[in-house]
Design a protein around this motif. Structure first.
Motif, PDB file in Angstrom:
ATOM      1  N   ALA A 373      19.958 -10.267  10.602  1.00  0.00           N
ATOM      2  CA  ALA A 373      20.065  -8.785  10.886  1.00  0.00           C
ATOM      3  C   ALA A 373      20.780  -8.206   9.542  1.00  0.00           C
ATOM      4  O   ALA A 373      20.771  -9.225   8.594  1.00  0.00           O
ATOM      5  CB  ALA A 373      21.323  -8.581  11.999  1.00  0.00           C
TER       6      ALA A 373
ATOM      7  N   TYR B  26      29.805  -4.882   9.667  1.00  0.00           N
ATOM      8  CA  TYR B  26      28.559  -4.509  10.487  1.00  0.00           C
ATOM      9  C   TYR B  26      28.372  -4.968  11.793  1.00  0.00           C
ATOM     10  O   TYR B  26      27.862  -4.345  12.639  1.00  0.00           O
ATOM     11  CB  TYR B  26      27.331  -5.010   9.630  1.00  0.00           C
ATOM     12  N   GLY B  27      28.782  -6.019  12.006  1.00  0.00           N
ATOM     13  CA  GLY B  27      28.502  -7.054  13.324  1.00  0.00           C
ATOM     14  C   GLY B  27      29.370  -6.415  14.298  1.00  0.00           C
ATOM     15  O   GLY B  27      29.056  -5.997  15.605  1.00  0.00           O
ATOM     16  N   PHE B  29      30.257  -3.274  14.234  1.00  0.00           N
ATOM     17  CA  PHE B  29      29.784  -1.759  14.413  1.00  0.00           C
ATOM     18  C   PHE B  29      28.844  -1.958  15.655  1.00  0.00           C
ATOM     19  O   PHE B  29      28.594  -1.069  16.310  1.00  0.00           O
ATOM     20  CB  PHE B  29      29.551  -1.388  13.064  1.00  0.00           C
ATOM     21  N   ASP B  30      27.952  -2.783  15.316  1.00  0.00           N
ATOM     22  CA  ASP B  30      26.848  -2.977  16.228  1.00  0.00           C
ATOM     23  C   ASP B  30      27.087  -3.465  17.715  1.00  0.00           C
ATOM     24  O   ASP B  30      26.917  -2.824  18.793  1.00  0.00           O
ATOM     25  CB  ASP B  30      25.904  -4.195  15.860  1.00  0.00           C
ATOM     26  N   THR B  33      28.976  -0.325  19.319  1.00  0.00           N
ATOM     27  CA  THR B  33      27.925   0.831  19.699  1.00  0.00           C
ATOM     28  C   THR B  33      26.823   0.286  20.648  1.00  0.00           C
ATOM     29  O   THR B  33      26.199   1.042  21.062  1.00  0.00           O
ATOM     30  CB  THR B  33      27.177   1.310  18.305  1.00  0.00           C
ATOM     31  N   ASN B  35      24.329  -1.307  19.602  1.00  0.00           N
ATOM     32  CA  ASN B  35      23.225  -0.955  18.683  1.00  0.00           C
ATOM     33  C   ASN B  35      22.557  -2.329  18.222  1.00  0.00           C
ATOM     34  O   ASN B  35      22.875  -2.581  16.977  1.00  0.00           O
ATOM     35  CB  ASN B  35      23.252   0.014  17.714  1.00  0.00           C
ATOM     36  N   LEU B  36      21.835  -3.097  19.009  1.00  0.00           N
ATOM     37  CA  LEU B  36      21.339  -4.512  18.711  1.00  0.00           C
ATOM     38  C   LEU B  36      20.368  -4.367  17.519  1.00  0.00           C
ATOM     39  O   LEU B  36      19.411  -3.590  17.671  1.00  0.00           O
ATOM     40  CB  LEU B  36      20.886  -5.405  19.838  1.00  0.00           C
ATOM     41  N   PRO B  37      20.287  -5.160  16.655  1.00  0.00           N
ATOM     42  CA  PRO B  37      19.495  -5.251  15.464  1.00  0.00           C
ATOM     43  C   PRO B  37      17.971  -5.965  15.983  1.00  0.00           C
ATOM     44  O   PRO B  37      18.242  -6.528  17.203  1.00  0.00           O
ATOM     45  CB  PRO B  37      19.758  -6.045  14.343  1.00  0.00           C
ATOM     46  N   HIS B  38      16.810  -5.532  15.471  1.00  0.00           N
ATOM     47  CA  HIS B  38      15.622  -6.081  16.054  1.00  0.00           C
ATOM     48  C   HIS B  38      15.427  -7.516  15.509  1.00  0.00           C
ATOM     49  O   HIS B  38      14.192  -7.659  14.775  1.00  0.00           O
ATOM     50  CB  HIS B  38      14.510  -5.124  15.582  1.00  0.00           C
ATOM     51  N   ALA B  42      19.322 -11.597  18.854  1.00  0.00           N
ATOM     52  CA  ALA B  42      20.434 -10.541  18.418  1.00  0.00           C
ATOM     53  C   ALA B  42      21.645 -10.523  19.506  1.00  0.00           C
ATOM     54  O   ALA B  42      22.480 -10.176  19.093  1.00  0.00           O
ATOM     55  CB  ALA B  42      19.665  -9.258  18.293  1.00  0.00           C
ATOM     56  N   HIS B  45      25.041 -12.045  18.347  1.00  0.00           N
ATOM     57  CA  HIS B  45      25.927 -11.280  17.539  1.00  0.00           C
ATOM     58  C   HIS B  45      26.380 -12.266  16.450  1.00  0.00           C
ATOM     59  O   HIS B  45      27.288 -12.493  16.052  1.00  0.00           O
ATOM     60  CB  HIS B  45      27.346 -10.727  18.171  1.00  0.00           C
TER      61      HIS B  45
END
Lengths: 593, 72
Positions: A373, B26-27, B29-30, B33, B35-38, B42, B45
């Protein structure tokens, strides 16, 4: 012309691949967080260079880091200088192509030689207080052999820097779409700056930093890869199913020795004798015990015990490197898929097409973008950049020392002031980087990156091994013997390479089988060059005048009184850890037999 | 490296702490929210635990090898 062709092919190939990448996916786009991670790294390495500038005022400080390094720092630097981006990507690609056979380059192709350096050879290097391996040859054989060795080493280091630059620039182009020149110039300038400022100490500090970073950035890939594949057993089951379905070429990807009984039984086209004697002895011992790039790190240790312990410490980390290099390559065989869900097939550099847009050498970046990521991707890319920079810093700091001590001082300006040689060393660092940039485009002429490196090793490193071993362990070896042994050994290696290039059928003589492939040829060519250099040194020495015992003090076994070391608890003793390393090495080979 | 006023391990600690904090932040925050990364896996985490691990390790080195403190 040859170089221009390579440049053109490289630029076009990388450009085409980058275009395909962008067309098929936007996975490699860096987020602002990734850019920040990369920027922090550059700020840190430049800061270290400036910080250490004040500690690189004398030649001993600039070229030998003041001989103040602890065993841990020297050991980590020793391994890190070898862990370039070429190493990371090339061997991950080889693991995808050849399977776990590629791990031989980390285990039998490194561990015995590293331990031999620490326990047997290091006392002689350390006691004679040489500044370099050509410097040792000067003490043992005189100026002739030293100059031959220094010139060939200087030539090899700038070529190796070029290989590293090429590898990194293509990665940045393919993964991120960065301009080749931008990648080369920015990273090269950073390396030139911190090595020219802080000398070997700065290079070593940064190498240790980079080593930690490489692990931090790359370790996550095999961990997540194993999770996705269902562990090692899950990976083997998936691989077997793919082979049964004809999706993956049939072969033994998970055993290291099973398929080495005959040249045609394994995809590398090599026999176990080539692995054991060619790789495990001629190439490995040549590289780890006589290549000044790595030996220089150990010579910077603050005492003999640390100098012996450093390669032993390094051997444990070297044994672990396949986890972040070989394993991701293997896992790529089962986890990498195309956007349509079909299994992805990576191919050789010269087979890349619209149907197969990625080559073996791209398996590691592909795995990175698969799992990482934002932030983690920046860390992984920084690890690749760090790998490149540590490899390059190793080359230029070693080049600077050899140029100054073994070429400039004896041949151009003797008896200058110490400050003068430090200045020459700083400029040699910059010159080495500039020449490396110039050669970056001349190095891609073999089927894979690593094949080329193996060819280079066998040209210069293996003959040097024969001559150093004879000089270190045979009192009768003479000045003329060493010179002619080194020269004819090197010419033999180049001659055999040229023979096979011109007459491909000669492979059956050089590599002992018409079924042998490029890597096998490299192994056997290295072996022949060691044998020739030893024989020539032996025969010429018999007919020439040897040095007296007094002249050999400090450089030859049997004529050197080694300093006695203070007794320490067993867990601080280098022999104890050497035995542990041997046991671990044997256990790994037996487990993956 | 004790002959130098600032140990190499301090630099390593500093870099790991900065990286760990950035990635961990960042982790989180995701995670908050949703909002999982592509990327594959994912849902595990990785930025949270990998960033946290790096921060912890970095802080250890940062404190243990801080300038003026003899780590011995």
């Amino acid at each position: 012309m040859h170089g221009l062709d390579s440049l053109s092919m490289l630029a076009q190939g990388a450009g085409a691949k980058a275009g395909m990448f962008l067309a098929t996916a936007s996975l490699a786009k860096l987020a602002p967080l990734d850019i920040l991670v990369i920027a922090v790294y550059f700020v840190m390495v430049i800061w270290i260079g400036f910080y250490l500038k004040g500690q690189a005022n004398t030649s001993e400080e600039f070229f030998m880091a003041g001989r103040e390094m602890t065993a841990w720092i020297a050991g980590l630097s020793f391994v890190s200088a070898n862990l370039g981006s070429l190493e990371l990507m090339g061997w991950a690609g080889s693991a995808y192509q050849y399977g776990i056979l590629a791990a031989h380059w980390y285990w039998v192709g490194a561990i015995p030689a590293m331990l031999f350096l620490g326990m047997v050879m290091m006392p002689f290097y350390y006691v004679c207080k040489t500044h370099s391996v050509p410097g040792y040859l000067k003490l043992r054989y005189g100026q002739g052999a030293s100059v031959v060795s220094a010139v060939s080493f200087a030539f090899m280091t700038v070529l190796m820097s070029g290989v590293n630059m090429f590898a990194m620039a293509v990665v940045m182009k393919v993964v991120l779409g960065w301009d080749l020149n931008f990648s080369i110039i920015v990273s090269s300038l950073a390396v030139a700056l911190y090595v020219a400022l802080g000398g070997l100490r700065s290079a070593i500090f940064n190498e240790v930093l980079q080593f930690v970073l490489i692990w931090g950035g790359a370790l996550l890939v095999p961990i997540l890869g194993l999770v996705e594949a269902g562990g090692w057993s899950g990976f083997k089951a998936k691989l077997a199913a793919n082979m049964a379905a004809g999706l993956t070429p049939k072969g033994d990807y998970t055993h290291m020795w099973h398929s080495l009984g005959h040249f045609s039984n394994n995809p590398m086209g090599i026999h176990w004798t080539g692995i054991v004697f060619g790789l495990g002895f001629a190439i490995s011992f040549g590289y780890w015990t006589t290549d000044f790039l790595v030996v220089q790190r150990v010579l910077a240790a603050h005492n003999l015990r640390s100098a012996r312990m450093a390669p032993v410490i390094g051997s444990f980390f070297k044994m672990a490197v396949p986890f972040i290099v070989i394993l991701p390559g293997l896992l790529g065989l089962v986890v990498l898929h195309n956007p349509d869900g079909s299994l992805m097939h990576l191919v050789g550099e010269n087979q890349v097409s619209a149907a197969h847009p990625y080559s073996y050498n791209e398996v590691l970046p592909l795995m990175l973008v698969r799992y990482c990521a934002p932030g983690l991707l920046g860390l992984g890319v920084t690890a690749l950049i760090a790998g490149f920079m540590s490899g390059m810093a190793g080359n230029v700091s070693a080049f600077s020392a050899v140029w100054t001590y073994d070429i400039y001082q004896p041949l151009i300006k003797k008896n200058a002031r110490d400050e003068h040689y430090v200045t020459v060393g700083r400029w040699a660092t910059i010159l080495g980087v500039v020449v490396s940039i110039g050669t970056a485009y001349l190095v891609m002429n073999a089927a894979g990156i690593m094949d080329y490196v193996q060819a280079l090793f066998s040209f210069f490193i293996s003959p040097l091994l024969g001559v150093v071993l004879m000089g270190m362990f045979w009192k009768r070896a003479t000045k003329a013997g060493g010179f002619w042994g080194l020269l004819i050994g090197t010419l033999t290696s180049i001659g055999l390479w040229a023979w096979v290039k011109i007459v491909p059928s000669a492979l059956r003589y050089v590599a002992l089988s018409p079924d042998a492939k490029a890597m096998a040829e490299d192994m056997y060519r290295a072996l022949w060059s060691v044998i020739v250099s030893v024989l020539v040194t032996f025969v010429v020495s018999l007919f020439t005048e040897p040095k007296t015992l007094a002249e050999l003090n400090g450089v030859v076994y049997g004529a050197t009184k080694l300093p006695t070391e203070e007794p320490v608890p067993f867990y601080k003793n280098e022999w104890f850890w050497c035995v542990i390393a041997i046991i671990a090495f044997l256990a790994l080979n037996i487990y993956f037999w | 490296m004790h002959s130098s006023p600032i140990s190499i391990w301090f630099f390593i600690g500093l870099l790991l702490t900065i990286y760990g904090a950035l990635i961990f932040g960042y982790g989180i925050f995701d995670l908050v929210t949703g909002n999982l990364p592509h990327v594959v896996l994912a849902n595990l985490h990785a930025p949270v635990w990998w960033g946290g691990l790096m921060t912890a390790l970095g802080l250890f080195y940062l404190i243990k090898f801080r300038p003026g403190f003899d780590a011995k």
